[in-house]
Design an enzyme around this catalytic site. Structure first.
Site, short mmCIF file in Angstrom:
data_model
loop_
_atom_site.label_atom_id
_atom_site.label_comp_id
_atom_site.label_asym_id
_atom_site.label_seq_id
_atom_site.Cartn_x
_atom_site.Cartn_y
_atom_site.Cartn_z
N LYS A 196 171.98 -18.66 6.78
CA LYS A 196 171.46 -17.31 7.04
C LYS A 196 169.98 -17.21 6.67
CE LYS A 196 174.90 -15.06 8.86
NZ LYS A 196 174.83 -14.64 10.27
N SER A 203 172.35 -11.66 6.86
CA SER A 203 173.16 -11.26 5.71
C SER A 203 172.31 -11.18 4.46
CB SER A 203 174.29 -12.27 5.50
OG SER A 203 174.93 -12.08 4.26
N TYR A 256 176.57 -21.15 3.76
CA TYR A 256 176.37 -19.91 4.52
C TYR A 256 175.02 -19.28 4.19
CZ TYR A 256 177.24 -15.07 6.01
OH TYR A 256 177.15 -13.82 6.59
#
Length: 264
Positions: free
Chosen positions: A160, A143, A156
């Site tokens: 990532k 991402s 998150y």
């Protein structure tokens, strides 16, 4: 003409985690359209499986955050098809959360899904692929948050970023038999785009992207096809950006008269 038809995966076997809906389903359909045998997984049985041209993906329920379940999933794919050529680690995601108050349990679950699970599945896939004369390809779906974190995405973004580092490390260790690459995916127009990007379905957000649109799931799916095929046989440890050029810097957005956030 469907661009996936230009790459032939007939006789090859592909595993797509989180492949029952959204981006994962688009990736599965792209490989099916190119002739591959595809197994997708999810934690619950889907209402429908990815299909195209009369061909349908196989399904196995699995929670890839569990190392044993991840190994069993890979064994099931290799057993069903007699081989495993491509793994696409697509399962991931997280709701936004305030880093100041988020619970340790939430952080653990986010890291488990977005970093540990891809590691577990890739480990098992490597064991199968390295025994094949043709080796294999692992593709990790990352991402833009790994490069450019946004508010509410601390756990998150960290996971990532770890996935990107993991991809590069595995590429060093497992070459030349198994190639490992990473895709930095940008904002994607999926069925829940309104919930993610606003009631206009992302039209305003698209104005912040040089390509002036959100990615379609098929944009990322075609990148997976290329990274998995022989055309990219010397590409290993790469981070392929599929984000439309990234985000336009705020100082340029503020001076643009064609953007809804302009002060003009």
């Amino acid at each position: 003409m469907d661009q996936s038809r230009r790459i032939d995966f007939t006789g090859r076997a592909v595993l797509v985690t989180g492949g029952t809906k959204g981006l994962g389903a688009a990736i599965a359909r792209a490989f099916l359209a190119s002739g591959a045998n595809v197994l997708v997984c999810g934690r619950t049985d889907p209402a429908a499986l990815p299909s195209t041209g009369g061909r349908e993906a196989a399904f196995r329920a699995a929670d890839v955050r569990d190392p044993g379940a991840a190994a069993d999933l890979v064994a099931a794919a290799a057993g069903r098809f007699g081989r495993l050529d491509v793994l696409v680690n697509n399962a991931g995601g997280s709701p936004d959360a305030d880093a100041a108050t988020v619970s340790p349990r939430f952080v653990e679950k986010v890291v488990a899904l977005n970093l540990l699970a891809p590691f577990y599945v890739a480990q098992a896939a490597n064991l199968a692929m390295r025994e094949q004369t043709t080796g294999g390809s692992v593709i990790n779906i990352g991402s833009v948050s790994a490069h450019d974190p946004q508010p509410g995405t601390a756990a998150y973004s960290a996971a990532k970023a770890g996935l990107l580092g993991l991809s590069r490390a595995l590429a060093l260790e497992w070459a030349p038999k198994v190639r490992v690459n990473h895709i930095t995916a940008g904002l994607i127009r999926t069925e829940n785009a309104a919930a993610l990007y606003g009631e206009d379905g992302g039209e305003s957000v698209a104005g912040t992207i040089p390509m002036r649109r959100l990615a379609e799931p098929e944009d990322v799916a075609r990148a997976c096809l290329w990274l998995a095929c022989d055309l990219s046989s010397y590409v290993n440890g790469a981070d392929l950006a599929v984000h439309g050029g990234g985000g336009i810097p705020a100082r340029h957005l503020a001076s643009r008269t064609d953007h809804p956030f302009s002060s003009s």
